[in-house]
Design an enzyme around this catalytic site. Structure first.
Site, PDB file in Angstrom:
ATOM      1  N   ARG A 152       0.876  -1.178   0.000  1.00 15.54           N
ATOM      2  CA  ARG A 152       0.000   0.000   0.000  1.00 15.54           C
ATOM      3  C   ARG A 152       0.906   1.218   0.000  1.00 15.54           C
ATOM      4  NH1 ARG A 152      -5.397   1.394   3.428  1.00 15.54           N
ATOM      5  NH2 ARG A 152      -6.163  -0.004   1.795  1.00 15.54           N
ATOM      6  N   HIS A 171      -7.339   0.810  -6.480  1.00 15.36           N
ATOM      7  CA  HIS A 171      -7.556  -0.074  -5.321  1.00 15.36           C
ATOM      8  C   HIS A 171      -8.227  -1.351  -5.848  1.00 15.36           C
ATOM      9  CE1 HIS A 171      -7.788  -1.313  -1.312  1.00 15.36           C
ATOM     10  NE2 HIS A 171      -8.698  -0.497  -0.805  1.00 15.36           N
ATOM     11  N   GLN A 186     -10.035  -4.111  -3.578  1.00 16.52           N
ATOM     12  CA  GLN A 186     -11.327  -3.655  -3.048  1.00 16.52           C
ATOM     13  C   GLN A 186     -12.431  -3.874  -4.079  1.00 16.52           C
ATOM     14  OE1 GLN A 186     -12.052  -1.895   0.148  1.00 16.52           O
ATOM     15  NE2 GLN A 186     -14.041  -2.620  -0.538  1.00 16.52           N
ATOM     16  N   ASP A 200     -17.193   7.056  -1.842  1.00 22.70           N
ATOM     17  CA  ASP A 200     -15.985   6.962  -1.014  1.00 22.70           C
ATOM     18  C   ASP A 200     -15.768   8.352  -0.413  1.00 22.70           C
ATOM     19  OD1 ASP A 200     -13.564   6.116   0.095  1.00 22.70           O
ATOM     20  OD2 ASP A 200     -12.460   6.138  -1.799  1.00 22.70           O
ATOM     21  N   CYS A 240     -16.328   1.544   0.420  1.00 21.62           N
ATOM     22  CA  CYS A 240     -15.174   0.701   0.760  1.00 21.62           C
ATOM     23  C   CYS A 240     -14.752   0.847   2.214  1.00 21.62           C
ATOM     24  CB  CYS A 240     -14.010   1.022  -0.174  1.00 21.62           C
ATOM     25  SG  CYS A 240     -13.376   2.703  -0.033  1.00 21.62           S
ATOM     26  N   ARG A 286     -13.416  -8.720   1.462  1.00 23.03           N
ATOM     27  CA  ARG A 286     -11.990  -8.450   1.247  1.00 23.03           C
ATOM     28  C   ARG A 286     -11.186  -9.700   1.588  1.00 23.03           C
ATOM     29  NH1 ARG A 286     -10.030  -3.307   1.608  1.00 23.03           N
ATOM     30  NH2 ARG A 286      -8.135  -4.232   0.756  1.00 23.03           N
TER      31      ARG A 286
END
Ligand code: CP
Ligand code: NVA
Length: 310
Positions: free
Chosen positions: A103, A130, A133, A221, A261, A289
């Site tokens: 990340r 991402h 996700q 988001d 998310c 996830r």
């Protein structure tokens, strides 16, 4: 040859659907308490340059459930955090571990890491994408709706890493996507162009109502992502009207599902009421996830290979 998971558009529909099939299998086995040690004696290195709750926990627990081990590395405590070149870190880590989840900020950094690593690299979020996700998100939709590739999806809010990955997903999976962002906060132009070139069915608008009307899946988001904290106040003004609230949900399909998310800023980009409503599939999304990433890791890291990558 090793394969990485850096961006959804690097993968074919066929291989991503194999990952979904494996996700479903691994989820059933985990729920039934059946052992599924596809990665016995394997180690995943996890390199974090940004904060995380779900990503760290789901990868670490996922490796444990697959019979392997995960190693948490905060960049501030590594030599990379003190300026060691990516190519040296990548080459050395590959001598110890069987895969690396990263990340970080720049997509280029993760691509450079993958170039110099002889083991698979998984994108655990960059400023641009991402992908893990969105794999979990689409798998979650497929649990709720039979025809997940025929639905109408919308994205309301910031044209950020999540939006870019949804755009890639629309190109690979072929579903209709409507993206509503304020002027100046559109998704990445090169991502949009590549999706258009691939024939993706995407409508870009600044009107959240146009995007939400009749949609079966609503998605949003935060307005200020990690690394943009100092822009929070400016963004709060720019994003007025882009909240997913009950008024917007009422314009969508009556059976619509709402996704986020997480982490969410309740009553900012999404209301508390929507998050707690029967439309919300947000916590299943978070759970998945774990299952989707286990399938991704098993696909990339197991030998003999499972699913794709034979
Ligand atoms: N959704 C997600 O990636 O959550 P974390 O930032 O908590 O890992
Ligand atoms: N867009 C958000 C996603 C967090 C999981 C961020 O990058 O901070």
């Amino acid at each position: 040859m090793k394969k990485d998971f850096l961006c959804l558009s690097d993968w074919s529909l066929e291989d991503l659907e194999k990952i979904f099939a494996l996700t479903s299998d691994l989820k059933s086995k985990q729920k039934a308490g059946m052992q599924h040690h596809l990665l016995a004696d394997k180690t995943l290195g996890m390199l974090f340059e940004k904060s995380s709750t779900r990503t760290r926990v789901s990868f670490e627990v996922g490796m444990f459930q697959l019979g392997g081990h995960a190693l948490f590395l905060a960049s501030g405590n590594t030599q990379m955090g003190r300026g060691e070149p990516i190519k040296d870190t990548a080459r050395c880590m590959a001598r110890y571990v069987d895969g690396v989840m990263i990340r970080t900020y720049s997509q280029q950094a993760i691509e450079d890491f993958a170039k110099y690593s002889s083991v698979p690299i998984i994108n655990g979020l960059t400023d641009l994408y991402h992908p893990c996700q969105v794999m979990a998100d689409l798998f979650t939709v497929s649990e709720y709706k039979e025809n997940y590739r025929q639905l109408s999806y919308c994205w309301i809010g910031d044209g950020n890493n999540m939006a870019n990955s949804w755009i890639n997903a629309a190109a690979v999976f072929g579903f209709e996507l409507r993206v509503a962002t304020p002027a100046g906060y559109e998704p990445d132009a090169s991502v949009c162009k590549r999706a258009a070139d691939a024939g993706a069915k995407i409508l870009y608008t600044s009107d959240p109502r146009e995007a939400a009307r009749g949609a079966q899946v609503l998605n949003t988001d935060v307005w200020a992502s990690m690394g943009q904290e100092e822009e929070q106040q400016v963004r709060e003004k720019a994003f007025v009207g882009y909240q997913i609230n009950m008024e917007l949900v009422a314009l969508a399909d009556p059976e619509c599902v709402v996704m986020h998310c997480l982490p969410a800023h309740r009553d900012e980009e999404i209301t508390d009421e929507v998050m707690e409503s029967s439309h919300s599939i947000i916590y299943d999304e978070a759970e998945n996830r774990l299952h989707a990433q286990k399938a991704i890791m098993a696909t990339l890291m197991s030998y003999p290979p499972v699913a794709c990558c034979e």
